[in-house]
Design an enzyme around this catalytic site. Sequence first.
Site, PDB file in Angstrom:
ATOM      1  N   GLU A  16       0.893  -1.147  -0.037  1.00  0.00           N
ATOM      2  CA  GLU A  16      -0.054  -0.069   0.091  1.00  0.00           C
ATOM      3  C   GLU A  16       0.947   1.234   0.055  1.00  0.00           C
ATOM      4  O   GLU A  16       1.789   1.326   0.815  1.00  0.00           O
ATOM      5  CB  GLU A  16      -1.018   0.119   1.148  1.00  0.00           C
ATOM      6  CG  GLU A  16      -1.552   1.387   1.195  1.00  0.00           C
ATOM      7  CD  GLU A  16      -2.828   1.460   2.434  1.00  0.00           C
ATOM      8  OE1 GLU A  16      -3.582   0.853   2.785  1.00  0.00           O
ATOM      9  OE2 GLU A  16      -2.233   2.361   3.369  1.00  0.00           O
ATOM     10  N   THR A  47      -3.867   4.891  -1.541  1.00  0.00           N
ATOM     11  CA  THR A  47      -4.909   5.206  -0.748  1.00  0.00           C
ATOM     12  C   THR A  47      -5.714   6.589  -1.270  1.00  0.00           C
ATOM     13  O   THR A  47      -5.117   7.111  -2.262  1.00  0.00           O
ATOM     14  CB  THR A  47      -4.573   5.426   0.614  1.00  0.00           C
ATOM     15  OG1 THR A  47      -3.596   6.582   0.413  1.00  0.00           O
ATOM     16  CG2 THR A  47      -3.648   4.260   1.308  1.00  0.00           C
TER      17      THR A  47
END
Length: 285
Positions: A16, A47
């Site tokens: 991520e 994100t």
Amino acid sequence: MKISEIYEHKKSLSFEIFPPKKDSELKNIDATLEVLCELKPDFISVTFGAGGSSNCNRTIELAKKIKFNYHVEPVVHLTCLSYNKAEIDEFSRVLKSEGIQNVLALRGDRNPDIPEKDDFKHASDLITYLKQNEDFCIAGACYPECHPESENRILEMKHLRTKVNAGAEVLLSQLFFDNDYFFRFVEDCRISGIEVPVIPGIMPVINAAQIKRMVTMCGASFPVRFQKIINKYENNKEALFDAGMSYALSQIIDLLANDIDGIHLYTMNNPTVAKRICEGIKNII
Ligand code: FAD
């Protein structure tokens, strides 16, 4: 490629990252992406800031870079609490036009500064809507230690099943520091009839401020043995880095030894962290 296809053959390794806050910093992210992509992750998720189109644009810009410049599959996070159907339609249109196939569909955290809209109350509403209208592969979020707003584990499981029935094909977990919570959670999922891959999210801790922030923000338990490590090394940057890496590696090796479906690494945009973790498991995953 849709990320759900990965699990037909193998365990996944994924990262991520978050988009840089300023447009000017988007250029500098290349140095980070070069290292991350050389590690050959199965996908990189990006994100999405809570509300505001500039956040959305940077997420999509970064996802495009990952896909077209580095040939790694991106997963775009998308929150729904502060958007209406027309706005989600517009995001979907842009994602489709850029050839992005994977979306992590989220409700988003409540924020008193960002007004909520009425069209989507839960992530499952967004998933249902996206599945009706588009052909994305949808991932959902899950919480081995329960979501902070959850009344109890039984209701949490019921809502998670709704999310999967709506079309979530993979679940990516909140970070945790005690694997026993994750193992029990996966067992609860299977007992509840949730059969999709459940991927543990691991965040290597490399400074003491980071861990305090994380524990406050997401409510992850902080095992005594880990607390002792942090207390012992919090004033020695290099030692804490080594200790944080070793702790995360021991968590990952234990998870892999217990046949979980993959590993999702919260890199905090730190390529050194990702590289060190990958070196530690190169003969294991
Ligand atoms: P939901 O699935 O809607 O769940 C939220 C709460 O509502 C839970 O307590 C659940 O039990 C309950 N609930 C769900 N459905 C129902 C129902 N039908 N009836 C009653 N209650 C229900 N946030 C961002 O802003 N940007 C990001 O990029 C981002 N990425 C994330 C990535 C991962 C892997 C994870 C785990 C979280 C991420 N988050 C992100 C945080 C996330 O937005 C928050 O945790 C948010 O509070 C909940 O989102 P959700 O999609 O899990 O919500």
